[in-house]
Design a protein around this motif. Structure first.
Motif, PDB file in Angstrom:
ATOM      1  N   PRO A 288      -0.491  12.470  84.543  1.00  0.00           N
ATOM      2  CA  PRO A 288      -0.981  11.252  85.200  1.00  0.00           C
ATOM      3  C   PRO A 288      -0.135  10.025  84.871  1.00  0.00           C
ATOM      4  O   PRO A 288       0.128   9.197  85.749  1.00  0.00           O
ATOM      5  CB  PRO A 288      -2.401  11.120  84.661  1.00  0.00           C
ATOM      6  CG  PRO A 288      -2.816  12.518  84.360  1.00  0.00           C
ATOM      7  CD  PRO A 288      -1.577  13.196  83.850  1.00  0.00           C
ATOM      8  N   LEU A 289       0.302   9.884  83.609  1.00  0.00           N
ATOM      9  CA  LEU A 289       1.143   8.747  83.242  1.00  0.00           C
ATOM     10  C   LEU A 289       2.480   8.809  83.959  1.00  0.00           C
ATOM     11  O   LEU A 289       2.988   7.803  84.462  1.00  0.00           O
ATOM     12  CB  LEU A 289       1.344   8.710  81.721  1.00  0.00           C
ATOM     13  CG  LEU A 289       2.196   7.560  81.174  1.00  0.00           C
ATOM     14  CD1 LEU A 289       1.601   6.198  81.538  1.00  0.00           C
ATOM     15  CD2 LEU A 289       2.356   7.683  79.662  1.00  0.00           C
ATOM     16  N   GLU A 290       3.060  10.000  84.031  1.00  0.00           N
ATOM     17  CA  GLU A 290       4.325  10.157  84.760  1.00  0.00           C
ATOM     18  C   GLU A 290       4.150   9.828  86.240  1.00  0.00           C
ATOM     19  O   GLU A 290       5.037   9.248  86.877  1.00  0.00           O
ATOM     20  CB  GLU A 290       4.850  11.584  84.592  1.00  0.00           C
ATOM     21  CG  GLU A 290       5.357  11.883  83.199  1.00  0.00           C
ATOM     22  CD  GLU A 290       5.621  13.354  82.948  1.00  0.00           C
ATOM     23  OE1 GLU A 290       6.297  13.680  81.961  1.00  0.00           O
ATOM     24  OE2 GLU A 290       5.124  14.202  83.743  1.00  0.00           O
TER      25      GLU A 290
ATOM     26  N   PHE B 207       3.910   5.993  86.766  1.00  0.00           N
ATOM     27  CA  PHE B 207       5.238   5.440  86.481  1.00  0.00           C
ATOM     28  C   PHE B 207       6.180   5.717  87.639  1.00  0.00           C
ATOM     29  O   PHE B 207       6.870   4.809  88.130  1.00  0.00           O
ATOM     30  CB  PHE B 207       5.784   6.043  85.189  1.00  0.00           C
ATOM     31  CG  PHE B 207       7.215   5.671  84.902  1.00  0.00           C
ATOM     32  CD1 PHE B 207       7.529   4.432  84.366  1.00  0.00           C
ATOM     33  CD2 PHE B 207       8.254   6.548  85.182  1.00  0.00           C
ATOM     34  CE1 PHE B 207       8.852   4.070  84.113  1.00  0.00           C
ATOM     35  CE2 PHE B 207       9.575   6.206  84.936  1.00  0.00           C
ATOM     36  CZ  PHE B 207       9.865   4.966  84.401  1.00  0.00           C
ATOM     37  N   LEU B 208       6.227   6.961  88.093  1.00  0.00           N
ATOM     38  CA  LEU B 208       7.100   7.332  89.202  1.00  0.00           C
ATOM     39  C   LEU B 208       6.734   6.572  90.474  1.00  0.00           C
ATOM     40  O   LEU B 208       7.620   6.122  91.221  1.00  0.00           O
ATOM     41  CB  LEU B 208       7.013   8.839  89.440  1.00  0.00           C
ATOM     42  CG  LEU B 208       7.801   9.409  90.622  1.00  0.00           C
ATOM     43  CD1 LEU B 208       9.290   9.095  90.494  1.00  0.00           C
ATOM     44  CD2 LEU B 208       7.573  10.913  90.741  1.00  0.00           C
ATOM     45  N   ALA B 209       5.426   6.400  90.722  1.00  0.00           N
ATOM     46  CA  ALA B 209       4.996   5.648  91.903  1.00  0.00           C
ATOM     47  C   ALA B 209       5.542   4.226  91.871  1.00  0.00           C
ATOM     48  O   ALA B 209       5.999   3.694  92.896  1.00  0.00           O
ATOM     49  CB  ALA B 209       3.469   5.629  91.984  1.00  0.00           C
TER      50      ALA B 209
ATOM     51  N   ASN C  18       8.996  16.822  80.603  1.00  0.00           N
ATOM     52  CA  ASN C  18       9.658  16.365  81.827  1.00  0.00           C
ATOM     53  C   ASN C  18      10.443  15.088  81.577  1.00  0.00           C
ATOM     54  O   ASN C  18      10.154  14.326  80.661  1.00  0.00           O
ATOM     55  CB  ASN C  18       8.624  16.056  82.916  1.00  0.00           C
ATOM     56  CG  ASN C  18       7.826  17.260  83.339  1.00  0.00           C
ATOM     57  OD1 ASN C  18       8.294  18.385  83.237  1.00  0.00           O
ATOM     58  ND2 ASN C  18       6.610  17.028  83.833  1.00  0.00           N
ATOM     59  N   HIS C  19      11.425  14.840  82.438  1.00  0.00           N
ATOM     60  CA  HIS C  19      11.995  13.502  82.532  1.00  0.00           C
ATOM     61  C   HIS C  19      12.525  13.307  83.947  1.00  0.00           C
ATOM     62  O   HIS C  19      12.656  14.258  84.715  1.00  0.00           O
ATOM     63  CB  HIS C  19      13.081  13.252  81.474  1.00  0.00           C
ATOM     64  CG  HIS C  19      14.354  14.006  81.687  1.00  0.00           C
ATOM     65  ND1 HIS C  19      14.620  15.220  81.105  1.00  0.00           N
ATOM     66  CD2 HIS C  19      15.453  13.711  82.413  1.00  0.00           C
ATOM     67  CE1 HIS C  19      15.816  15.648  81.449  1.00  0.00           C
ATOM     68  NE2 HIS C  19      16.347  14.746  82.260  1.00  0.00           N
TER      69      HIS C  19
ATOM     70  N   GLY D  33       3.794   0.087  88.245  1.00  0.00           N
ATOM     71  CA  GLY D  33       2.992   1.220  88.698  1.00  0.00           C
ATOM     72  C   GLY D  33       1.897   1.585  87.722  1.00  0.00           C
ATOM     73  O   GLY D  33       0.767   1.909  88.118  1.00  0.00           O
ATOM     74  N   ILE D  34       2.199   1.529  86.426  1.00  0.00           N
ATOM     75  CA  ILE D  34       1.205   1.822  85.398  1.00  0.00           C
ATOM     76  C   ILE D  34       0.086   0.778  85.430  1.00  0.00           C
ATOM     77  O   ILE D  34      -1.104   1.105  85.383  1.00  0.00           O
ATOM     78  CB  ILE D  34       1.878   1.871  84.009  1.00  0.00           C
ATOM     79  CG1 ILE D  34       2.828   3.064  83.916  1.00  0.00           C
ATOM     80  CG2 ILE D  34       0.827   1.946  82.906  1.00  0.00           C
ATOM     81  CD1 ILE D  34       3.724   3.048  82.679  1.00  0.00           C
TER      82      ILE D  34
END
Length: 487
Positions: A298-300, A303-305, A371-372, A398-399
């Motif tokens: 969910p955090l990724e 962040f990606l969004a 992941n990264h 995004g966060i």
């Protein structure tokens, strides 16, 4: 990048040296170093005895005219003048050996007000300081329980000559003939590698790349500020070692349209600081990306969004020259021209890099994500401080907003999809196709501008002046020569 073990912000730190150890390395000079708004590295060399006198001050540093951020090679950009000074306060945690200059160390710092300024606390970074802006954004993210690690792939070309442009050899990607024993190019690359290791930078690998005379060095992850510092040191090592051997190293985005370009692929991982409390924000698991088929946390996801939402504006920083857009095309594995992300998709500007499947019979449950994200729309003409401030700042937005991830995992190059297929995975926006379009996107992005603060105006002004200088020569060959000599 290589298949590496899991890294954690709690266990990774920069391997710099202390002021107390300088005598052990026979240091006699300190290079006080900063990077300006157009990514020119600047230094003032201070003898060690004088440097020790600086340290006796409560704010150890040197004074520099405020127009420092307005100088573009030999010209002053609009909006900058000859009055007033900053105090550039050294950051003792950033000191590294300069193996290419025996007896020298480099040190970064913070631009601060020399005297109190209205509305600002004395001793904090000024709005125009890129390093301070990045540090502020990273610290803000901590209040949202988010920390980051960043690693870089640095691509460059070794040239025998800049006039005419002549590469050191014609060999390609991973070819052994690009690194033959007993040759000058191998000597240069090995000296770069040993220099990086000696200066405390984790070198994970090096190899030849696909263009003539092109090489890549891959450096390991660090917290964002330390990673940016290390990248500056990496580039300085490459440039100086090449020059020592009579060659010229260039990070220019693309020298010839029939070969690939040079990038600065930026690898970012996002981690909860306290895994027991992954975020102070709620309902992150409602992200559409949170499925077993699409394994990002969910955090990724948020962040990606944020990164994707502001990616067009970020390109003003990550691709700062007109020449940068010669590399950003479809079909050449440079990230393509659509705002998208995809698992191991090198034709997306953001590639999700996932670890290989484990062969353990009893895999660990609730293990931290390995992941990264690889951001491919970055080249070596960009300032690492501005790149990371814009990308991590976008992710922070995004966060903060719990942004929904509109774009789905793109497993096919977007340029090969039909419009209906792109619509189905939420890929609807093109990347900037030109320098002007990227700058216009930045000027229109009020949220990102507000987060980055006062440096945006200075960046746009200096970028315009740089563009005028780089395109002053009448002939294309002269413009390319100027590009490679400065970048």
């Amino acid at each position: 990048m290589s298949n590496s073990p899991a890294y954690s912000p709690q266990t990774i730190k920069a391997h710099t040296i202390s002021i107390e150890s300088l005598a052990d390395y026979n240091i006699h000079s300190v290079r006080i170093t900063w990077v300006d708004l157009v990514n020119i590295v600047n230094i003032r060399v201070v003898p060690l005895k004088s440097f020790h006198r600086l340290l006796a001050s409560s704010r150890p540093g040197i004074t520099i005219a405020k127009c420092v951020f307005g100088f573009v090679i030999k010209r002053l950009a609009a909006g900058f003048g000859p009055t007033e000074e900053y105090l550039f306060v050294v950051d003792l945690s950033s000191m590294r050996l300069c193996p290419y200059a025996p007896g020298h160390v480099s040190i970064m710092g913070w631009f601060q007000d020399k005297v109190p300024a209205p509305g600002r606390i004395l001793g904090t970074g000024v709005p125009m300081c890129p390093r301070s802006a990045l540090n502020r954004i990273v610290n803000t993210a901590k209040s949202y329980n988010a920390a980051f690690l960043v690693g870089f792939e640095t691509e460059f070309i070794l040239l025998k000559s800049t006039n005419p442009i002549e590469a050191i050899n014609p060999h390609g990607w991973n070819h052994t003939r690009a690194l033959p024993s007993g040759t000058k190019e191998t000597e240069v690359i090995e000296e770069i590698a040993h220099g990086l290791i000696r200066s405390g930078i984790e070198l994970t690998m090096y190899h030849s790349e696909a263009a003539p005379g092109q090489y890549e060095v891959v450096t390991g992850p660090l917290p964002p500020l330390e990673a940016a510092d290390a990248l500056v040191h990496t580039r300085e090592t490459i440039i100086n070692v090449a020059r020592k051997h009579g060659f010229h190293a260039t990070f220019a985005p693309r020298l010839h349209m029939d070969t690939c370009g040079s990038a600065a692929h930026t690898h970012i991982s996002v981690h909860p600081i306290n895994p027991e409390h992954p975020s102070k924000l709620q309902n992150l698991s409602q992200s559409p990306a949170d499925t077993s088929d699409n394994p990002i946390t969910p955090l990724e996801s948020v962040f990606l969004a944020g990164v994707l939402s502001h990616l067009r504006a970020s390109c003003a920083f990550t691709l700062p020259l007109r020449a940068s857009y010669a590399r950003m095309l479809d079909g050449i594995w440079s990230g393509g021209t659509w705002v998208a992300w995809g698992r191991d998709n090198r034709e997306a500007p953001v590639r999700l890099c996932i670890p290989p499947a484990s062969i353990d019979t009893e895999p660990t449950t609730n293990a931290p994500s390995k992941n990264h994200f690889e951001v491919k729309c970055v080249d070596g003409t960009s300032s690492p401080y501005l790149v990371l401030a814009s990308l991590i700042g976008s992710g922070l937005l995004g966060i903060q907003s719990q942004a929904a991830l509109v774009e789905q995992d793109c497993d096919t190059p977007a340029a090969l999809m039909t419009e209906a297929e792109r619509q189905a995975v939420g890929v609807t926006r093109r990347m900037p196709m030109s320098w002007e379009e990227a700058r216009a996107a930045l000027e229109a992005d009020e949220a990102l501008k507000s987060l980055l603060g006062g440096l945006v105006e200075g960046f746009l002004a200096t970028g315009e002046t740089l563009d005028e200088l780089l395109h002053a020569p009448a002939k294309e060959a002269e413009r390319v020569q100027m590009l490679v000599e400065y970048f």
